[in-house]
Design a protein around this motif. Sequence first.
Motif, mmCIF file in Angstrom:
data_model
loop_
_atom_site.group_PDB
_atom_site.id
_atom_site.type_symbol
_atom_site.label_atom_id
_atom_site.label_comp_id
_atom_site.label_asym_id
_atom_site.label_seq_id
_atom_site.Cartn_x
_atom_site.Cartn_y
_atom_site.Cartn_z
ATOM 1 N N GLU A 116 35.696 -24.652 31.104
ATOM 2 C CA GLU A 116 35.744 -23.488 30.303
ATOM 3 C C GLU A 116 33.925 -23.119 30.281
ATOM 4 O O GLU A 116 33.563 -21.982 30.219
ATOM 5 C CB GLU A 116 36.044 -23.615 28.945
ATOM 6 N N ARG A 117 33.084 -24.230 30.304
ATOM 7 C CA ARG A 117 31.679 -23.874 30.211
ATOM 8 C C ARG A 117 31.257 -23.179 31.883
ATOM 9 O O ARG A 117 30.464 -22.235 31.868
ATOM 10 C CB ARG A 117 30.738 -25.355 30.351
ATOM 11 N N PRO A 131 37.157 -28.553 28.730
ATOM 12 C CA PRO A 131 36.109 -28.190 28.079
ATOM 13 C C PRO A 131 34.839 -27.862 29.245
ATOM 14 O O PRO A 131 34.264 -26.745 29.211
ATOM 15 C CB PRO A 131 35.776 -29.422 27.114
ATOM 16 N N ILE A 132 34.957 -28.844 30.204
ATOM 17 C CA ILE A 132 33.871 -28.543 31.352
ATOM 18 C C ILE A 132 34.075 -27.300 31.925
ATOM 19 O O ILE A 132 33.139 -26.446 32.431
ATOM 20 C CB ILE A 132 33.462 -29.814 32.083
ATOM 21 N N ALA A 149 32.208 -19.660 31.583
ATOM 22 C CA ALA A 149 31.410 -18.810 30.842
ATOM 23 C C ALA A 149 30.249 -18.189 31.996
ATOM 24 O O ALA A 149 29.817 -17.334 32.026
ATOM 25 C CB ALA A 149 30.807 -19.283 29.806
#
Length: 211
Positions: A49-50, A46-47, A53
């Motif tokens: 993937e941020r 999750p982190i 972005a």
Amino acid sequence: MSQRGRLITFEGIEGAGKSSQIAPLADWLRARGLTVITTREPGGSPIAERIRALLLDRANTGMDGTAELLLVFAARAEHLAQVITPALTAGTWVLCDRFTDATYAYQGGGRGIDPSRIAVLEDLVQGALRPDLTLVFDLPPALGLARARGRSEPDRFEAERLSFFDTARAVYLSRAAADPGRYRVLDTTRPFGEVSAAVTRSVAALDERCA
Ligand code: TMP
């Protein structure tokens, strides 16, 4: 205790066809009784993937090269801690769409950061961990970019000039030539099925269950 899993990384410039070879290889390995996950970098947790972005957002054109390098490794540290290391310890095979060779190719080659600086971060973030096998999907950058740009709006990297990818490709090929034990270079101007067959041949050498 179960045997450690294997880390296989898929590398190459945009449009080289690496991503579409991952799912067929995962199926092929599962059919041989192996536990497999597929993941990607930057990203994969999750982190991370941020962070991905941020890295790909064209609004961030002009990002400082050192900041970019550190973000790539921050994402990698998270991905390793949350996903890759636990999987390998549990005996799972990890198929990863890009890894640290992409950092040498893009931040090193493309952005001109000295590879010795990348090596320092590689040691810090990965310790002794290196891929068991790295498949380099190779084709002329003009061809790859035409394919990639035909698929979607270019991201911050895809929008780079052709010479950026020529340099990235040259780094991939020279790293592969320097360590033929770990790397296989696959010519992806060849038909998909021929490339898949070369992928499975390369992977079969890693474990007797794949022979
Ligand atoms: P992709 O996953 O769609 O190939 O896009 C990821 C982009 O991020 C690609 O242009 C290469 C770039 N990248 C780096 O610049 N350094 C890295 O270490 C990694 C893993 C990717």
